[in-house]
Scaffold this motif. Structure first.
Motif, PDB file in Angstrom:
ATOM      1  N   ASP A 279       0.868  -1.193   0.000  1.00 47.64           N
ATOM      2  CA  ASP A 279       0.000   0.000   0.000  1.00 47.64           C
ATOM      3  C   ASP A 279       0.897   1.233   0.000  1.00 47.64           C
ATOM      4  N   ILE A 280       0.749   2.082  -1.024  1.00 53.96           N
ATOM      5  CA  ILE A 280       1.538   3.314  -1.099  1.00 53.96           C
ATOM      6  C   ILE A 280       0.664   4.460  -0.613  1.00 53.96           C
ATOM      7  N   ILE A 281       1.125   5.157   0.426  1.00 52.38           N
ATOM      8  CA  ILE A 281       0.293   6.121   1.145  1.00 52.38           C
ATOM      9  C   ILE A 281       0.943   7.502   1.105  1.00 52.38           C
ATOM     10  N   ASP A 286       0.134  16.277   9.414  1.00 52.85           N
ATOM     11  CA  ASP A 286      -0.950  16.179  10.390  1.00 52.85           C
ATOM     12  C   ASP A 286      -1.196  14.698  10.696  1.00 52.85           C
ATOM     13  N   GLN A 287      -0.892  14.294  11.935  1.00 49.52           N
ATOM     14  CA  GLN A 287      -0.933  12.869  12.273  1.00 49.52           C
ATOM     15  C   GLN A 287      -2.306  12.221  12.071  1.00 49.52           C
ATOM     16  N   PRO A 288      -3.403  12.857  12.514  1.00 54.09           N
ATOM     17  CA  PRO A 288      -4.709  12.228  12.273  1.00 54.09           C
ATOM     18  C   PRO A 288      -4.990  12.003  10.785  1.00 54.09           C
ATOM     19  N   THR A 289      -4.651  12.998   9.950  1.00 52.64           N
ATOM     20  CA  THR A 289      -4.867  12.847   8.509  1.00 52.64           C
ATOM     21  C   THR A 289      -4.009  11.717   7.958  1.00 52.64           C
ATOM     22  N   PHE A 290      -2.748  11.664   8.404  1.00 48.93           N
ATOM     23  CA  PHE A 290      -1.846  10.610   7.949  1.00 48.93           C
ATOM     24  C   PHE A 290      -2.368   9.239   8.368  1.00 48.93           C
ATOM     25  N   LEU A 291      -2.916   9.148   9.577  1.00 52.89           N
ATOM     26  CA  LEU A 291      -3.438   7.872  10.052  1.00 52.89           C
ATOM     27  C   LEU A 291      -4.630   7.418   9.222  1.00 52.89           C
ATOM     28  N   VAL A 292      -5.503   8.377   8.884  1.00 55.58           N
ATOM     29  CA  VAL A 292      -6.661   8.038   8.039  1.00 55.58           C
ATOM     30  C   VAL A 292      -6.160   7.439   6.721  1.00 55.58           C
ATOM     31  N   ASN A 293      -5.090   8.045   6.160  1.00 55.53           N
ATOM     32  CA  ASN A 293      -4.515   7.510   4.923  1.00 55.53           C
ATOM     33  C   ASN A 293      -3.911   6.123   5.154  1.00 55.53           C
ATOM     34  N   ALA A 294      -3.241   5.958   6.310  1.00 51.07           N
ATOM     35  CA  ALA A 294      -2.539   4.703   6.596  1.00 51.07           C
ATOM     36  C   ALA A 294      -3.496   3.531   6.782  1.00 51.07           C
ATOM     37  N   GLN A 296      -6.120   2.944   5.066  1.00 48.83           N
ATOM     38  CA  GLN A 296      -6.766   2.542   3.814  1.00 48.83           C
ATOM     39  C   GLN A 296      -6.584   1.031   3.608  1.00 48.83           C
ATOM     40  N   PRO A 297      -7.548   0.350   3.041  1.00 46.79           N
ATOM     41  CA  PRO A 297      -8.739   0.855   2.351  1.00 46.79           C
ATOM     42  C   PRO A 297      -9.946   1.113   3.258  1.00 46.79           C
ATOM     43  N   ALA A 298      -9.813   1.027   4.572  1.00 46.59           N
ATOM     44  CA  ALA A 298     -10.941   1.255   5.468  1.00 46.59           C
ATOM     45  C   ALA A 298     -11.297   2.745   5.527  1.00 46.59           C
ATOM     46  N   GLU A 299     -12.578   3.033   5.717  1.00 42.84           N
ATOM     47  CA  GLU A 299     -13.046   4.412   5.864  1.00 42.84           C
ATOM     48  C   GLU A 299     -13.151   4.755   7.348  1.00 42.84           C
ATOM     49  N   LEU A 323     -12.357  -4.523   8.102  1.00 43.79           N
ATOM     50  CA  LEU A 323     -11.441  -4.028   7.072  1.00 43.79           C
ATOM     51  C   LEU A 323     -10.334  -3.181   7.701  1.00 43.79           C
ATOM     52  N   ALA A 324     -10.719  -2.359   8.684  1.00 40.51           N
ATOM     53  CA  ALA A 324      -9.738  -1.488   9.350  1.00 40.51           C
ATOM     54  C   ALA A 324      -8.736  -2.307  10.150  1.00 40.51           C
ATOM     55  N   ILE A 325      -9.215  -3.349  10.828  1.00 42.35           N
ATOM     56  CA  ILE A 325      -8.322  -4.191  11.627  1.00 42.35           C
ATOM     57  C   ILE A 325      -7.477  -5.080  10.730  1.00 42.35           C
ATOM     58  N   GLY A 326      -8.091  -5.613   9.676  1.00 40.54           N
ATOM     59  CA  GLY A 326      -7.376  -6.493   8.763  1.00 40.54           C
ATOM     60  C   GLY A 326      -7.280  -7.908   9.285  1.00 40.54           C
ATOM     61  N   ARG A 327      -6.879  -8.824   8.403  1.00 33.79           N
ATOM     62  CA  ARG A 327      -6.750 -10.218   8.803  1.00 33.79           C
ATOM     63  C   ARG A 327      -5.678 -10.362   9.874  1.00 33.79           C
ATOM     64  N   ARG A 328      -6.047 -10.952  11.001  1.00 40.91           N
ATOM     65  CA  ARG A 328      -5.167 -11.139  12.161  1.00 40.91           C
ATOM     66  C   ARG A 328      -4.570  -9.803  12.626  1.00 40.91           C
ATOM     67  N   GLY A 329      -5.327  -8.726  12.460  1.00 41.02           N
ATOM     68  CA  GLY A 329      -4.883  -7.416  12.935  1.00 41.02           C
ATOM     69  C   GLY A 329      -3.770  -6.794  12.110  1.00 41.02           C
ATOM     70  N   GLN A 330      -3.579  -7.314  10.891  1.00 43.88           N
ATOM     71  CA  GLN A 330      -2.434  -6.875  10.080  1.00 43.88           C
ATOM     72  C   GLN A 330      -2.530  -5.416   9.673  1.00 43.88           C
ATOM     73  N   ASN A 331      -3.705  -4.962   9.225  1.00 43.52           N
ATOM     74  CA  ASN A 331      -3.836  -3.585   8.717  1.00 43.52           C
ATOM     75  C   ASN A 331      -3.574  -2.555   9.814  1.00 43.52           C
ATOM     76  N   VAL A 332      -4.172  -2.749  10.974  1.00 43.23           N
ATOM     77  CA  VAL A 332      -3.991  -1.776  12.057  1.00 43.23           C
ATOM     78  C   VAL A 332      -2.575  -1.864  12.630  1.00 43.23           C
ATOM     79  N   ARG A 333      -1.973  -3.060  12.629  1.00 36.93           N
ATOM     80  CA  ARG A 333      -0.608  -3.206  13.133  1.00 36.93           C
ATOM     81  C   ARG A 333       0.390  -2.466  12.241  1.00 36.93           C
TER      82      ARG A 333
END
Length: 539
Positions: A279-281, A286-294, A296-299, A323-333
């Motif tokens: 995922d290229i982000i 601005d940390q909150p904005t960057f986190l929203v981008n990070a 992705q693809p969750a809204e 979707l935000a958490i991801g499989r086995r927490g991968q996306n949020v990690r």
């Protein structure tokens, strides 16, 4: 084996051949030969003699000499390599301490054992020179990518040929499902080069985040030229990765440049990493904005940042949670690693329930302590009051804006709140004294009775105990271990003491105790300010 004219040139030819094969200076090989011949000569003439050998770099002739040094009478210990001024007069004119007398001695014949010993010396010297050359070659290449040839596998570690020696790709630095056979060509990241007793050790990696960054630098010219910068990389090697990029040219889209025409650039990196999804982000200050981008693809519906704790709460719709958490927490990690923040993800329903629980808790606090009915307590909470201190010491006008509160009611509310706080402070102080807290800590400016009580429970009972505390022990903090952040609880953390406030309190205690000189602190602060001004001027 005698050093005769027939084999004198052979010495130089051998030295050049060895140097060519090992890619080292022929002079080093000749020096090794000189040392080995000198050692053989000592075994013939006596170990205490100072026998030296010099090989002519043009003819190959080996000259054997015995060296004796002039020393003071009382320092004479080795009669074979030293002599006094008086003894030296028969060899030297006007001898002085430190002078040397050199005389040529006949060449020695090397027996089988001496020849074998000489060979070992030469091999050792050549090996050391080879190691030095290898270390010098690779020490500045750490942090770059190298093409290597697989030689063999040992206990899961892959040994590869890097041209001038061997390097190791450890088992934990391999991408999980990769397997290698001898003579396979692989690309690796040089993670570390260390000089060790057994020679330079070159450690490679294919799982390091820097490996992915270097691959993108190779595939994306804009990154190589510095127009686009890679700000952060987070990887779950072989599975998925996130990379944050920023462009310093407004006309260039950093994400599009990294993806390339029809995904050609990113696909080249994906293929090298065995299909690792990337995922290229876009990076954002601005940390909150960057986190929203990070994430992705969750809204994301809402973001609440706690900068001091390095923690962020993310609220997502119910259908976006998995979707935000991801499989086995991968996306949020990965998003947490990328932003260096502790992320707490919750649904809108969870957030609503939590806020309701907080509302009820604060309502009960005011009801129990201020003797209010539920409706009045809820009014206080609705106006943003969260604790008794706010009610007790707020400006009276802020209470008067509440419907149905006149001046008399407001004063009564504050009086009740102050009475409760004073009673709590007295109880905390009595409890602290009963636990053996000394007056030096109780009277220390900046600590409330409740804080002193909390310190006493943590076995901090004197001003000296307090002065030895670290700031994070008081205010709490975060420790990163293997890429994961762990919370360190602070003794005074429940009282909202910040890290800066904790530093100030501890330093004040040390000054009071005479451990620190305030003048030295001021001098250090002035020096730091001067350095900052200099750096700003240079920038």
């Amino acid at each position: 084996m005698a050093i005769t004219s027939a084999n004198q040139l052979e010495l130089l030819q051998t030295a050049e051949a060895v140097a060519r094969e090992k890619m080292i200076d022929p002079g080093l090989v000749v020096e090794a030969m000189e040392e080995s011949l000198a050692r053989a000569a000592k075994s013939r003439y006596g170990a205490e003699m100072d026998i030296r050998v010099s090989i002519d770099r043009k003819t190959g002739k080996a000259t054997f000499t015995r060296v004796r040094t002039v020393v003071e009478d009382e320092e004479l210990e080795n009669y074979q390599a030293e002599f006094t001024v008086e003894q030296a007069k028969q060899y030297l004119d006007n001898p002085a301490v430190g002078d040397t007398f050199v005389e040529e001695v006949p060449p020695v014949e090397m027996g089988r054992i001496a020849a074998q010993s000489a060979k070992q010396v030469i091999l050792q010297k050549v090996r050391e020179a080879e190691r030095d050359r290898q270390f010098e070659e690779f020490k500045d290449r750490a942090g770059t990518i190298i093409n290597a040839l697989v030689k063999r596998e040992e206990y899961g570690n892959v040994i590869v040929d890097v041209g001038a020696g061997e390097a190791i790709l450890r088992r934990n630095e391999k991408i999980g499902r990769e397997s290698y056979r001898p003579n396979d060509r692989i690309r690796c990241y040089i993670k570390d080069v260390r000089r060790e007793q057994r020679g330079p050790q070159i450690f490679l990696s294919r799982t390091a985040p820097e490996f992915m960054a270097e691959l993108f630098k190779m595939e994306v010219p804009e990154i190589y030229d510095g127009i686009i910068d890679i700000k952060a990389v987070a990887r779950d090697p072989g599975s998925r990765a996130k990379i944050a990029v920023i462009s310093y040219d407004n006309s260039i889209d950093p994400v599009g440049a990294c993806v390339g025409m029809r995904g050609s650039r990113v696909q080249a990196v994906v293929n090298e990493l065995q299909g690792e999804k990337i995922d290229i982000i876009p990076w954002n200050e601005d940390q909150p904005t960057f986190l929203v981008n990070a994430l992705q693809p969750a809204e994301v519906s809402k973001v609440v940042l706690d900068e001091e704790a390095g923690k962020i709460e993310v609220v997502v719709p119910e259908e976006q949670l998995s979707l935000a958490i991801g499989r086995r927490g991968q996306n949020v990690r990965l998003a947490s690693q990328l932003t260096n923040l502790d992320i707490d993800i919750m649904t809108e329903a969870d957030e609503s329930a939590r806020r309701q629980a907080e509302f009820e808790e604060r309502t009960k606090l005011f009801m129990d302590n201020l003797d209010l009915d539920e409706f009045f307590a809820q009014l206080l909470v609705s106006e943003g009051f969260t604790n008794l201190e706010e009610v007790a010491y707020v400006e009276l006008d802020e209470l008067l804006v509440i419907d149905g509160v006149d001046e008399g009611t407001a004063e009564e509310l504050q009086a009740r709140a102050r009475d409760v706080l004073e009673a709590q402070a007295k109880a905390a102080l009595d409890n602290a004294r009963s636990m053996g807290v000394e007056d030096s800590l109780i009277e220390f400016d900046g600590l409330t009775p409740q804080m002193v009580e909390a310190l006493a429970k943590d076995d901090v009972k004197t001003l000296e105990d307090f002065a030895t505390c670290a700031d994070w022990e008081l205010a709490g903090g975060w420790t990163t271990v293997d890429g994961e952040r762990h919370k360190d609880d602070g003794v005074l953390e429940p009282f909202d003491v910040s890290l800066e406030e904790a530093q100030q309190l501890v330093m004040t205690a040390r000054i009071l105790l005479g451990w620190v000189d305030p003048a030295e602190l001021e001098a250090e602060a002035a020096e730091e300010d001067g350095e900052e001004l200099t750096e700003e001027a240079e920038a």
